[in-house]
Enzyme design. Sequence first.
Site, PDB file in Angstrom:
ATOM      1  N   ASP A   1       9.322   2.656  -0.222  1.00 36.48           N
ATOM      2  CA  ASP A   1       8.269   3.326   0.533  1.00 36.48           C
ATOM      3  C   ASP A   1       8.416   2.913   1.993  1.00 36.48           C
ATOM      4  O   ASP A   1       8.001   1.830   2.391  1.00 36.48           O
ATOM      5  CB  ASP A   1       6.889   2.965  -0.018  1.00 36.48           C
TER       6      ASP A   1
ATOM      7  N   TYR B   1       0.855  -1.193   0.000  1.00 33.97           N
ATOM      8  CA  TYR B   1       0.000   0.000   0.000  1.00 33.97           C
ATOM      9  C   TYR B   1       0.886   1.237   0.000  1.00 33.97           C
ATOM     10  O   TYR B   1       1.859   1.318   0.759  1.00 33.97           O
ATOM     11  CB  TYR B   1      -0.881   0.012   1.258  1.00 33.97           C
TER      12      TYR B   1
ATOM     13  N   LYS C   1       4.467   9.060   8.906  1.00 33.52           N
ATOM     14  CA  LYS C   1       4.182   8.458  10.214  1.00 33.52           C
ATOM     15  C   LYS C   1       5.171   8.898  11.306  1.00 33.52           C
ATOM     16  O   LYS C   1       5.041  10.008  11.804  1.00 33.52           O
ATOM     17  CB  LYS C   1       4.031   6.946  10.065  1.00 33.52           C
TER      18      LYS C   1
HETATM   19  C1  LIG Z   1       0.427   4.808   5.665  1.00 31.97           C
HETATM   20  C2  LIG Z   1       1.190   4.542   4.442  1.00 31.97           C
HETATM   21  C3  LIG Z   1       1.136   5.402   3.337  1.00 31.97           C
HETATM   22  C4  LIG Z   1       0.182   6.549   3.264  1.00 31.97           C
HETATM   23  O1  LIG Z   1       0.413   7.516   4.240  1.00 31.97           O
HETATM   24  P1  LIG Z   1      -0.771   8.531   4.629  1.00 31.97           P
HETATM   25  O2  LIG Z   1      -0.108   9.489   5.559  1.00 31.97           O
HETATM   26  O3  LIG Z   1      -1.833   7.693   5.267  1.00 31.97           O
HETATM   27  O4  LIG Z   1      -1.233   9.152   3.373  1.00 31.97           O
HETATM   28  C5  LIG Z   1       1.974   5.161   2.271  1.00 31.97           C
HETATM   29  N1  LIG Z   1       2.800   4.109   2.264  1.00 31.97           N
HETATM   30  C6  LIG Z   1       2.881   3.256   3.303  1.00 31.97           C
HETATM   31  C7  LIG Z   1       3.839   2.115   3.253  1.00 31.97           C
HETATM   32  C8  LIG Z   1       2.054   3.433   4.414  1.00 31.97           C
HETATM   33  O5  LIG Z   1       2.104   2.551   5.411  1.00 31.97           O
END
Ligand SMILES: *Cc1c(COP(=O)(O)O)cnc(C)c1O
Length: 463
Positions: free
Chosen positions: A240, A145, A268
Amino acid sequence: MPNHDQSHLIFSEAKNLIPGGVNSPARAFGAVGGEPIVIERGEGAYLIDVDGNRYLDYVQSWGPMILGHAHPVVVEAIQTALLKGTSFGAPTEAENKLAKLIIDLVPSVEKIRFVNSGTEATMSAIRLARGFTGRNKIVKFIGNYHGHVDALLVAAGSSAATLGVPNSLGVTPGSVEDTILLPYNNVDAIKKTFQKFGKDIAAVIVEPVAGNMGCVIGSSNFLYELRHWTQANGAVLIFDEVLSGFRAGKGGAGQRFSITPDVTTLGKVIGGGLPVGAYGGKAEIMDHVLPVGNVFQAGTLSGNPLAMAAGISTIQMLQKINAFPVLERKMAMLAEGLEDEARSAGIPAAVEQIGSMMTLFFLAEHEDNSEKYHVSSRTFHGSMVDRSTATSSTGGCFANKITDWETASMCNTQRYATFFWNMLERGFYFPCSQFETFFMSTVITESEIQQTIDAVKEVFKTL
Ligand SMILES: *Cc1c(COP(=O)(O)O)cnc(C)c1O
């Protein structure tokens, strides 16, 4: 069952005001049935709901709250920044500070740009890769994701999967026609794809440690192959690490596995609980972003002083207390405890854990130890930080039974739902989906972990 009357009342009103009563589907409890509990406040390791129930929190706002809730140092940093004003749309020194901290800790990052969410970070990284290479195609992995970017919203793991909506309406075929989907941890698929499309591929985007189909660890072999094939073909490798940054390793998975991606996306933890994202990497690539280059990317509130203050204080605190080995040891303790209890109770389960991330997967009853699970030959997770302080793990932590979306999706989600509600009733807040990750924070103590294992033992008897 604890009383949830106030939660019910507030959530009932929310459903009339906000679609589904939530501002993000991951928190809707859709995969476990029932209604979410409404939170009144967080206190260190605990969440307190509007009915006054307390829960030991293993969700941590889905990752960011690595120091626990309302950490005094973070609160003070935000208060100090707050009194000076919340946004100027002009440079502040705090942006340099957070940039320097991240550049020091994440070896692949030479220059960085702050945005407001992980989604913005991945969206911008993809645009940058396309602008830099002059190519269109991108490769993403099934079950990874990357936020709700149109081009990446295919086979996107937990939120989409648990709601049974693999592809969102409103994403046009055109916006995903240049997206190539491959199975995670599959080296063969990468090789074939690059042999066929190598010179058309702008970027490969990957969660080097996946957290959005549950915690699924990228094998070092898989990550090395990705580095090899992208480099050989002039494609940009994007790690990512919005979730795995400061979680899978002290400088993220890239640092832990000693693999240098071209671009890393973060979010995060680096916002300490405020809305932040970032993308950074090789200066020669980052300098293609406006105003030095011609790839457009902007943000009214990007790098705002409150978010920077929360991020700076969080990362400084992590460094000050040398948090990483401790987080890892505590998470390994929980992982091993859960695995032992599952074995004693005769419940088929796999526990995947790295750093302060973990998922307890309930395997389908007849498939325990089945050859259907591609058991990885890898027995270590790259360059382990501080082996001496990390609990030696021989069981499920390194068993790697769950290696991709195919193996994850075979899990017993029904059993997970029952487990989830039983744990909630006992005061433990676990992720409301089999396909999400449990997080460790610095404020959860070993005795609280033991209490968790004891409660799990009780619940396992009833499953
Ligand atoms: C949470 C997440 C996102 C998206 O981040 P948001 O701040 O919710 O838009 C993208 N990539 C990864 C791996 C994530 O865990």
